[in-house]
Design an enzyme around this catalytic site. Structure first.
Site, short mmCIF file in Angstrom:
data_model
loop_
_atom_site.label_atom_id
_atom_site.label_comp_id
_atom_site.label_asym_id
_atom_site.label_seq_id
_atom_site.Cartn_x
_atom_site.Cartn_y
_atom_site.Cartn_z
N CYS A 289 8.24 8.49 2.61
CA CYS A 289 6.83 8.15 2.56
C CYS A 289 6.09 9.48 2.59
CB CYS A 289 6.45 7.23 3.70
SG CYS A 289 6.83 7.91 5.30
N SER A 290 4.93 9.55 3.18
CA SER A 290 4.21 10.82 3.11
C SER A 290 4.86 11.87 4.02
CB SER A 290 2.74 10.61 3.45
OG SER A 290 2.62 9.84 4.61
N ASP A 291 4.94 11.59 5.31
CA ASP A 291 5.51 12.58 6.20
C ASP A 291 7.01 12.40 6.37
OD1 ASP A 291 3.00 13.68 6.81
OD2 ASP A 291 2.61 12.07 8.26
N GLY A 292 7.43 11.18 6.25
CA GLY A 292 8.85 10.93 6.35
C GLY A 292 9.37 10.74 7.76
N TRP A 293 8.48 10.63 8.72
CA TRP A 293 9.01 10.40 10.07
C TRP A 293 8.47 9.12 10.70
CZ3 TRP A 293 6.74 15.75 10.31
CH2 TRP A 293 5.33 15.71 10.44
N ASP A 294 7.69 8.36 9.97
CA ASP A 294 7.21 7.10 10.54
C ASP A 294 7.84 5.90 9.82
OD1 ASP A 294 5.50 8.22 12.46
OD2 ASP A 294 4.10 8.73 10.86
N ARG A 295 7.29 5.62 8.66
CA ARG A 295 7.80 4.47 7.92
C ARG A 295 9.24 4.67 7.49
NH1 ARG A 295 3.18 4.78 3.79
NH2 ARG A 295 2.92 6.75 4.85
N ARG B 112 2.63 10.16 18.69
CA ARG B 112 2.47 8.74 18.37
C ARG B 112 2.27 7.88 19.61
NH1 ARG B 112 1.46 10.57 14.35
NH2 ARG B 112 2.64 10.64 12.40
#
Lengths: 565, 522
Positions: free
Chosen positions: B85-91, B131
C-alpha cells in the site's frame, strides 16, 4: 417421475437423480453408488419458483424452515408440471389429508406422547397450591371457551357458574386461568384475553370476583398488558379494553408493549430476505437487519418476560398476563417467564411439558399461524411466526446460559421444524376442540412419542448441562442479542465447523465422565483389596492406631459419595 | 508461469486494496465503536444496529478479511502475490498476516501467532508507538487502531472455525491490553531500530515470556491438531452475515452483557480434569496390580479387577469391612476432632492456625500425620517451636514438620518401619512394602470431582471473578481459585507420572509436608 434432475443445496455436493412426486413427499434418489435420497414433505414447501431457460428449467423450492433447494430439470414441461403439483400438494387445506394422518411409525411407541402431559399430571406439579386451586372441567364440551382445553386450573373458591359468566366478559371466552405457580415466592402467573369493557367501560362482577379471589387480604398483583397503552385504548373502542383499576383494587396495570403478531410476519420476511442476500455489502445487511425489527421483537419479548419473572420472584406479587386475544403474545410472555423462573422448564421433558401446556393446550393456533413462513405473502394474514419467536427467545437465553439447559440447539431447531411441517400430529391443529374433532390423538403419532426415545433423545442433549436450580436473568442489552446463525443463516454460513466444535465438546465431556466412573470403580476395588491384603498380612496394617484403616475406608467411601453427586 | 502470476497477483490485489479505506479514516471508527456502546445507557436494538452501521467498523473488518482471503486463495492456487500500500506497514501488515493465518496452521498456534506478530508487525516496522499513541508527543492523526483491527479479524476467524486455533479470545485480549499498557517492551518503539536504540531487550521484559508463563489461560480447549493435515487452509466466507460484533472486546467491562456461563472455560477445566484422572487411573491400576500380586492372584483376576469387575468375594469383603469398620470410622473422626482441638490450643489466634484447623478436619490421614507430628514435637519438647513456625509461614512449618517426623522416628521407634506417619517409607527401596497410609495418601491427593464454576463469584482471597478472569481448579482439593492463589505447582502422590500440577496454597503446604511425595514408584 422425472429423470436426471440435479438437486442443489447449500454446503452439500450436487446430486443427480430421479425425481418423484408422491402424495405427501417429493423424493429425489440418486442412482450413483452411495444411494442417496432426499425426502421432502410437501407441507414443508413454502413457495415454488420456476425459471425456464432454453429447453429446461430450474425450480426453487423455498422451504418453511428457510432452506432453499434448487432443482434443475432438463425438460421445461416436466418443470412446469412438477411446480404445479408441488404447489397444489403443499396447499391442502383439509388437515385430515395431511401426512400425519397417513404416517405409520417405524419405531415402537414406548410412551405415548398424547398421554404424556395430561392436565392432571401437570396440575400435580403445582402441589403446593392445591389448597387454593382446582381443576375445572367447565369447558369439557368446549362451549365456554372454544380454544381452551377441556380441563383448566381455576381458583378453588370460584364455582363453575361464575366462570361461565366471567368467560363471556373476555374475548373468545378466554377467562383467567392458572398458568404457573412459583414455589419460591408463592405467587401465581395467570393468563387470559382482554376484557370486553368496551368504550363505555363495562364491568363484570363475576370476572372481578375471579381475578380478585386470587389475592389474599392486603396482597397486590400486577396485570401485565402486552400492548402499549395507546393500543389498549384503541382496542376499547372496538369492544375490547383493559381492567379498570377501580374494579380491580388490588391490581396494578403495567404495559409492556410488544408488537402485534401481524407485524411479526413482515419482520420475518424482511429478515430472511436480508439473511439470504449473501452478496450484499455490510452496510446493507446491517440496515436491512435493523429495518426488519426482528431483534427488536426478540428484545421486547424477553424484556416483558423478565418483568413478569422479576415481579413474581423479587417483588413477590402475582401476575395476570394478557394481550388482546390471549393466544399469541400472552403465551410468549407467560411461557418465557417460566423458562427464566423454573429450572424444570429447562430440561427436555419440562420443556416439552411447557410447550404442551402453554402452547398446544392453551390453544395457540398452530394450524393457521404456521401455515406459511418467510417466503409467502398471504391474503388472510393469519400467519405469524409467534412460536418461532418463542424458540428464538429461548435460544437467546440458551446461549447466555449454555450450561443451564438440558437440551441442545438442535432440539430447538427440530421443534421449530416440526411446528411448520411434520409427520407427527402434535402441532397440527389450532386447539383441543379441533384435535378432538379430527381424532388426532388416535389417528396420528405424537412428536413426543418419537422424541422421547433414548436413541433419539441422545442427539438432543446438551453436553454442557449442569442442573441449575436458580432463577436465570438473561441480558436484554442489544449487544447480547444476536441473529441465530444456526437457524436463519445456515444456508449462508456453513455450520460444519460449529457442529465439529460441539462434537468435540461432547467427546471431552464424555471422556471425563468415563474417567470419573473408572476412578471410582478402581478406588472401590483398591479398598476391598486393601482389606484383603491387611487380613492376609501382606500389607503393613496401619499403626499405631488400628482405627486408621477404617478411617481410610470411610474416606474412600466419602470421596466416591462426593463424586456421585 | 511464475512471471505471469506475479503480474496478475498484485494487479488484482491493488484493485481490492483500493477498497480498503485509508487508515486516517479508521481512526474515528474505533472511537465510534466505543461511543455507540458507552453513550446510550439503555439503547434500543435499532439504535444499536444503526450506530454499528454508522461506525463503519465492521465494513472495514470485512474489507480486510476479503482482501486477505483473496491473497490466501491466490497463494493456495500457486500464484505468487506481492502486497503493498502506501507505506507498507499498516494495510500490508494486516492483510499479509491474516493471509498467513488462513494459509498456515502454524500461525494458528500460540507460538506461531507470536512469531507472526514478530515477523509481520514488529520486524516489518508497524509503528506501534505512533499508531497506538503510546507517547503524548504522538500526533493524533498518526494514531489508528490498525492492530486492533487485525486482532478483531483473527477473532472473527475464530468464530467461524472454533476448532482451528490453539489460542482463545483471552489471548487476543491480553495482547491487545499489553500493547497499550507498555508493561512489556515488546511493542514499544516504531521499528526495530527504535527498539535497538532503546536497548529494550536488556531493559524490559518481553510479553511473550509472560504469555508462555500463563499459557494455560490462553489455550482453546477445542483446538484440533488434525486441522494441520486435514484442512490446512481455512478461508472464511465473504458474506457480511458472518461478521459479528465483538462484545468481548468492546463491552469487556460491562459484565452484564456476556454469556453467564463460559463453555470454553468449563471445557478446558474438563480437559485438565481428565488429564488428572488419567494419571490417577494409571496409579490406581498399578496399585491394584501390586496388591493382587502380593495376594498371589492369577493374571486374569487382575485383569478383571482392572476392568472394574467386582467379584462376589470382593464385594463381600468390601461390605463386611465396611460394616465392621463403621464404629472405628467414628473413632477416627473423633481423633481428627481431637486433633483439631490440639491445634487450636497450640497456635492460638493466628489466621494460619484456623486454616490448618480446617485442613485437619477434612480427612483422617493428614490429621493423623499431624497428630503424629505433634506427638513427635511434644515428645521432642518443641511445642513452642511449632507455634512460632505456624505464625511465620508454611515453608518453615513444613520443614519443622519434617524435622519433627525425624524426632518421631527416633523417639517412637516402634511405629517407624511399619509407617508411623510414613516417614520411614521413603527410604525403603522396595515398593513391595505398601502401607495403607501411603495408599490413602495417594488417593486423597487427587480430587475426583472438581467444583463447578457456577456460583463461584470470588476467589478465597476475595478477588472477584468477572467474565474476563479465568478461574482455576486446585487439582488436589478441586476448589476454585484465581490465578494468584494457584500459582504453585507440585507433583501429587496420587499421580503416576508425578508431573507438577497446579494446587492451591493450603494443598501445596500439605503435599509438601506429606512425606509420601517421596515414595518411590518402582
Amino acid at each position: 417421475m422425472v429423470n436426471s434432475v440435479t438437486l442443489r443445496r447449500p454446503f452439500t455436493p450436487d446430486m443427480e437423480g430421479t425425481l418423484c412426486v408422491t402424495g405427501h413427499h417429493l423424493i429425489i434418489s440418486s442412482r450413483s453408488e452411495n444411494h442417496e435420497e432426499l425426502w421432502l414433505l410437501h407441507s414443508n414447501v413454502d413457495s415454488v419458483e420456476k425459471k425456464l431457460s432454453g429447453s429446461g428449467g430450474t425450480l426453487a423450492l423455498k422451504c418453511k424452515d428457510f432452506l432453499i433447494l434448487y432443482l434443475d430439470i432438463p425438460v421445461a414441461e416436466d418443470c412446469i408440471n412438477v411446480a404445479s403439483s408441488v404447489l397444489a400438494l403443499s396447499n391442502i387445506d383439509d388437515i385430515t389429508l395431511r401426512y400425519p394422518f397417513f404416517f405409520r411409525p417405524l419405531f415402537d411407541v414406548i410412551e405415548n406422547g398424547w398421554q404424556a402431559f395430561s392436565a392432571e399430571t401437570e396440575f400435580n406439579r403445582f402441589k403446593e397450591c392445591q389448597e387454593d386451586w382446582r381443576i375445572s372441567y367447565v369447558n369439557k364440551d368446549f362451549k365456554v371457551c372454544p380454544t381452551y382445553p377441556h380441563a383448566v386450573f381455576v381458583p378453588k373458591s370460584i364455582e363453575d357458574e361464575t366462570i361461565i359468566k366471567a368467560a363471556s366478559f373476555r374475548q373468545g371466552g378466554r377467562f383467567p386461568v392458572l398458568s404457573y405457580y412459583h414455589k419460591d415466592s408463592k405467587t401465581v402467573l395467570m393468563r387470559s384475553s382482554q376484557p370486553l369493557s368496551g368504550p363505555s367501560g363495562k364491568r363484570c362482577k363475576e370476572d372481578e370476583r375471579l381475578v380478585n379471589s386470587v389475592m389474599g387480604m392486603g396482597k397486590r398483583g400486577f396485570i401485565v398488558d402486552t400492548r402499549a397503552q395507546g393500543v389498549a385504548k384503541m382496542a376499547q373502542s372496538k369492544g375490547g379494553g383493559f381492567e379498570l383499576e377501580a374494579h380491580y383494587p388490588q391490581w396494578r396495570r403495567i404495559h409492556q408493549p410488544i408488537e402485534r403478531r401481524t407485524a411479526f410476519h413482515d419482520s420475518l420476511i424482511k429478515m430472511i430476505e436480508a439473511c439470504n442476500d449473501s452478496s450484499s455489502s455490510m452496510d446493507k445487511w446491517l440496515s436491512k437487519l435493523e429495518s426488519s425489527n426482528w431483534l427488536t421483537h426478540v428484545k421486547d419479548i424477553i424484556t416483558s418476560s423478565c418483568v413478569v419473572a422479576q415481579s413474581m420472584d423479587k417483588e413477590r406479587v402475582s401476575v395476570l398476563v394478557h394481550g388482546s386475544e390471549g393466544m399469541d403474545t400472552t403465551l410468549l410472555v407467560s411461557s418465557l417467564s417460566q423458562i427464566i423462573l423454573d429450572h424444570d422448564c429447562r430440561t427436555v421433558t419440562g420443556f416439552e411439558a411447557l410447550i404442551e401446556r402453554e402452547w398446544i393446550q392453551a390453544g395457540h393456533p398452530f394450524r393457521t399461524r404456521c401455515n406459511k413462513s418467510a417466503y409467502a405473502i398471504t391474503k388472510h394474514r393469519q400467519e405469524s411466526p409467534v412460536f418461532l419467536l418463542f424458540i428464538d427467545c429461548v435460544w437467546q437465553i440458551w446461549q447466555q446460559f449454555p450450561c443451564s439447559f438440558e437440551f441442545s440447539e438442535k432440539f430447538l431447531l427440530t421443534l421449530f421444524q416440526h411446528a411448520y411441517s411434520s409427520q407427527f400430529g402434535t402441532f397440527l391443529c389450532n386447539n383441543e376442540r379441533e384435535r378432538m374433532h379430527n381424532k388426532v390423538a388416535d389417528r396420528t403419532v405424537s412428536l413426543w412419542s418419537y422424541m422421547n426415545r433414548m436413541e433419539i433423545l441422545q442427539d438432543f442433549m446438551n453436553p454442557m448441562y449442569e442442573p441449575n436450580a436458580t432463577v436465570i436473568w438473561p441480558s436484554v442489552a442489544p449487544q447480547s442479542l444476536t441473529v441465530w446463525t444456526g437457524l436463519y443463516l445456515r444456508g449462508v454460513i456453513n455450520q460444519a465447523p460449529q457442529d465439529e466444535a460441539w462434537q468435540e465438546i461432547y467427546k471431552i465431556r464424555e471422556y471425563d465422565k468415563e474417567l470419573r466412573s473408572k476412578v471410582n470403580k478402581l478406588r472401590r476395588q483398591l479398598a476391598s483389596l486393601e482389606r484383603e491384603a491387611i487380613s492376609n498380612g501382606v500389607v503393613s496394617p496401619p499403626t499405631p492406631m488400628p482405627a486408621a484403616s477404617s478411617g481410610d475406608s470411610a474416606d474412600i467411601k466419602g470421596s466416591t459419595a462426593v463424586n456421585s453427586v | 508461469m511464475d512471471g505471469l502470476a506475479t503480474w496478475l497477483g498484485p494487479g488484482k490485489v491493488s484493485d481490492i486494496l483500493a477498497a480498503v479505506k485509508d487508515w486516517d479514516l479508521w481512526r474515528d471508527m474505533i472511537a465510534n465503536a466505543y461511543k455507540q456502546v458507552s453513550e446510550l445507557k439503555k439503547p434500543s436494538m435499532n439504535d444499536f444496529l444503526n450506530r454499528l452501521e454508522g461506525s463503519g467498523w465492521l465494513k472495514h473488518i470485512a474489507a480486510i478479511i476479503d482482501t486477505s482471503a483473496f491473497i490466501a486463495r491466490a497463494i493456495s492456487e500457486g500464484i505468487s502475490v506481492l502486497v503493498h500500500c502506501s507505506d507498507g506497514w499498516d494495510r500490508t501488515a494486516q492483510t499479509c498476516s491474516l493471509a498467513g493465518i488462513m494459509l498456515d496452521p502454524y500461525y494458528r498456534t500460540m507460538q506461531g501467532f507470536q512469531a507472526l506478530i514478530e515477523k509481520e508487525w514488529l520486524a516489518f516496522g508497524h509503528k506501534f508507538t505512533d499508531r497506538c499513541g503510546l507517547l503524548e508527543s504522538v500526533e493524533v492523526k498518526e494514531t489508528s487502531p490498525v492492530f486492533t483491527q487485525f486482532l478483531e479479524c483473527v477473532w472473527q476467524m475464530m468464530q467461524l472455525f472454533p476448532c482451528a486455533f490453539q489460542f482463545n479470545e483471552r489471548f487476543l485480549l491480553t495482547i491487545h491490553d499489553h500493547i497499550y499498557s507498555c508493561q512489556f517492551g515488546t511493542f514499544i518503539g516504531n521499528c526495530e531500530k527504535d527498539r535497538l536504540d532503546l536497548r529494550l531487550s536488556e531493559r524490559t521484559y518481553s510479553l511473550w515470556g509472560y504469555l508462555s508463563l500463563h499459557s494455560t489461560e490462553y489455550l482453546n480447549p477445542l483446538y484440533k491438531k488434525t486441522y494441520e493435515i486435514k484442512k490446512p487452509v481455512i478461508i472464511p466466507n465473504p458474506s457480511p452475515q458472518t461478521l459479528r460484533y465483538w462484545r468481548g472486546m468492546y463491552n469487556r467491562f460491562e459484565s452484564g452483557v456476556h454469556p453467564r456461563e463460559s463453555v470454553s472455560d468449563i471445557i478446558s477445566a474438563a480437559k485438565d480434569h481428565s488429564v488428572s484422572l488419567e494419571d490417577h487411573v494409571l496409579l490406581l491400576e498399578k496399585r491394584v496390580t501390586q496388591i493382587c500380586k502380593l495376594l498371589g492372584k492369577p493374571e486374569e483376576v487382575i485383569q478383571q479387577k482392572l476392568q472394574g469387575h467386582v467379584s462376589m468375594d470382593s464385594i463381600e469383603g468390601y461390605l463386611s469391612g465396611h460394616i465392621g469398620d463403621s464404629p472405628n470410622a467414628n473413632s477416627s473422626s473423633s481423633v481428627a476432632a481431637r486433633n483439631c482441638h490440639n491445634h487450636k490450643i497450640v497456635p492460638a489466634g493466628t489466621p494460619e492456625s484456623a486454616e490448618m484447623g480446617v485442613l485437619t478436619s477434612k480427612g483422617s490421614f493428614d490429621s493423623e500425620a499431624q497428630l503424629e507430628s505433634i506427638k513427635g514435637t511434644s515428645r521432642g519438647g518443641s511445642l513452642n517451636h511449632l507455634k512460632s513456625d505456624s505464625e511465620s509461614g508454611f515453608d518453615e512449618v513444613s520443614s519443622q514438620l519434617s524435622r519433627s517426623g525425624g524426632v518421631d522416628e527416633i523417639t517412637g521407634g516402634g511405629g517407624g518401619v511399619s509407617g508411623g506417619g510414613g516417614s520411614s517409607m521413603p527410604r525403603s527401596p522396595s515398593s513391595d512394602i505398601l502401607s495403607v497410609e501411603q495408599l490413602v495418601a495417594e488417593l486423597k491427593t487427587v480430587a475426583i470431582g472438581w467444583k463447578s464454576f457456577r456460583n463461584v463469584h470470588s476467589c478465597s482471597c476475595a478477588s472477584p471473578f468477572d467474565h474476563y478472569v479465568k478461574k482455576f481448579h486446585c487439582w488436589k482439593c478441586g476448589q476454585v481459585f484465581c490465578v494468584r492463589c494457584i500459582a504453585r505447582s507440585i507433583p501429587l502422590p496420587g499421580h503416576y507420572h508425578r508431573r507438577p500440577v497446579p494446587v492451591c496454597k493450603p494443598c501445596y503446604r500439605e503435599v509438601r509436608r506429606s512425606p509420601s511425595t517421596e515414595f518411590p514408584l518402582s
